[in-house]
Design an enzyme around this catalytic site. Structure first.
Site, short mmCIF file in Angstrom:
data_model
loop_
_atom_site.label_atom_id
_atom_site.label_comp_id
_atom_site.label_asym_id
_atom_site.label_seq_id
_atom_site.Cartn_x
_atom_site.Cartn_y
_atom_site.Cartn_z
N ARG A 1 0.85 -1.26 -0.01
CA ARG A 1 0.06 0.06 0.03
C ARG A 1 0.83 1.21 -0.07
NH1 ARG A 1 -5.19 1.57 3.50
NH2 ARG A 1 -6.28 -0.02 1.78
N CYS B 1 -16.55 1.77 0.30
CA CYS B 1 -15.38 0.99 0.93
C CYS B 1 -14.83 1.24 2.06
CB CYS B 1 -14.24 1.44 -0.32
SG CYS B 1 -13.63 2.94 0.03
N ASP C 1 -17.35 7.21 -1.86
CA ASP C 1 -16.11 6.87 -1.22
C ASP C 1 -15.65 8.35 -0.78
OD1 ASP C 1 -13.53 6.16 -0.29
OD2 ASP C 1 -12.72 6.31 -1.95
N1 CP Z 1 -11.24 -0.20 2.35
C1 CP Z 1 -10.08 -0.08 2.84
O1 CP Z 1 -8.86 -0.43 2.03
O2 CP Z 1 -9.98 0.16 4.10
P1 CP Z 1 -8.57 -0.08 4.88
O3 CP Z 1 -7.91 1.42 4.61
O4 CP Z 1 -8.91 0.02 6.34
O5 CP Z 1 -7.44 -0.94 4.43
N1 NVA Z 2 -10.10 6.75 -1.48
C1 NVA Z 2 -9.59 6.37 -0.16
C2 NVA Z 2 -9.75 4.95 0.09
C3 NVA Z 2 -9.44 4.35 1.29
C4 NVA Z 2 -9.99 2.74 1.50
C5 NVA Z 2 -8.15 6.67 -0.10
O1 NVA Z 2 -7.44 6.46 -0.71
O2 NVA Z 2 -7.98 7.16 1.13
#
Ligand code: CP
Ligand code: NVA
Length: 303
Positions: A101, A262, A222
């Protein structure tokens, strides 16, 4: 050849179908889990916080017989303490899979290019492919995908990009409503449209949220301020005024429409409490399906 999943488009329409079939099948079985990662280690490198992604990946790796190893945001410093190439090269000597991530998509591309093991995108600024797999899986379970209408109301961001491409490939009619300056980019819409043609779906950008949601089977939103955009929060709150998914907007959708997010949600901004906690919300099914979708993706990659 090492197969990485950095964007949802790294999987063809039929490959996404195969992963989701596998997820549904293993969810139904819910007994012995699988051995595709027996004796293997998955390195989870997270440069942003997470609840769902981290927990579901750790459990999914364990369920397949593997061992997850989590490195939190301050620990690795990809691109700061050392280059993505060095991280990718080193991690590939210890581990069998990298789940990452991060911020810029190019970090994932550089990790994948330098590593001899697969890399899975666990969210970048550009895409959130694992979220999209779980979302489409959830829609399949709640009335099906092909021929149904998905209205996405909000920011043309990582989540909407992966979702639009995956849902269009499943034959959904995707309508996107974003304020000016925050729309999904043309290239992503073109990619989704190409997949929609293959599957009988469609993609349309409609700036008016009421028109986008009218008669829709699924309403999705979102956050307006993604991780890393915190300095823009005030400006974004103003730009997105009128785009909240509230009871009035959901009332324009089909009477049995489902509402998706999400998570994490900024309650009272992109979505109201009544909708998020209401009877049409399927956000917890979505969250649960992160586990099933990612487990299936890894079983498919290593099977
Ligand atoms: N939806 C999602 O990716 O949640 P987190 O940021 O908690 O992993
Ligand atoms: N669009 C959001 C999604 C989090 C799961 C972000 O990138 O913070």
């Amino acid at each position: 050849m090492v197969r990485s999943v950095l964007t949802v488009s790294d999987l063809s329409v039929s490959e996404i179908g195969a992963v989701l079939d596998l997820a549904l099948e293993s969810k139904r079985r819910s007994g012995p889990r699988g051995s595709e990662l027996d004796g293997k280690t998955a390195l989870l490198i997270f440069q942003k916080p997470s609840l769902r992604t981290r927990v579901s990946f750790e459990l999914a790796v364990s369920n397949l017989g593997g061992r997850p190893l989590y490195l939190s945001p301050p620990e690795v410093g990809i691109g700061e303490r050392e280059s993505p190439e060095d991280v990718g090269g080193v991690a590939g000597r210890y581990c069998d899979l990298i789940v990452c991530r991060t911020f810029d998509q190019s970090i994932l591309e550089r990790l994948a290019a330098s590593s001899k093991v697969p890399v899975i995108n666990a969210l970048s600024d550009w895409e959130h492919p694992c979220q999209a797999l779980a979302d489409v899986l959830t829609i399949r379970e709640h009335g099906g995908t092909a021929g149904r209408c998905l209205a996405y109301v909000g920011d043309g961001n990582n989540v909407s990009r992966s979702l639009t491409i995956a849902a269009a490939g499943e034959g959904m009619h995707v309508r996107l409503a974003s304020p000016a300056g925050y729309e999904l980019d043309e290239a992503s819409i073109a990619e989704a449209t190409m997949r929609a043609r293959e599957s009988g779906g469609s993609v349309s950008a409609i700036s008016d949220p009421v028109a986008a949601v009218f008669g829709a089977d699924v309403v999705y939103t979102d956050t307006w301020t993604s991780m890393g955009q915190e300095v823009e929060a005030k400006q974004r709150l103003e730009a997105f005024a009128g785009y909240q998914v509230d009871l009035s907007l959901v009332g324009k959708a089909a009477p049995d429409a489902h509402v998706m997010h999400c998570l994490p949600a900024h309650r009272g901004e992109e979505i109201s409490d009544e909708v998020l906690d209401g009877p049409q919300s399927i956000v917890l099914d979505q969250a649960e399906n992160r586990l099933h979708a990612q487990q299936a993706l890894m079983a498919w990659l290593f099977g």
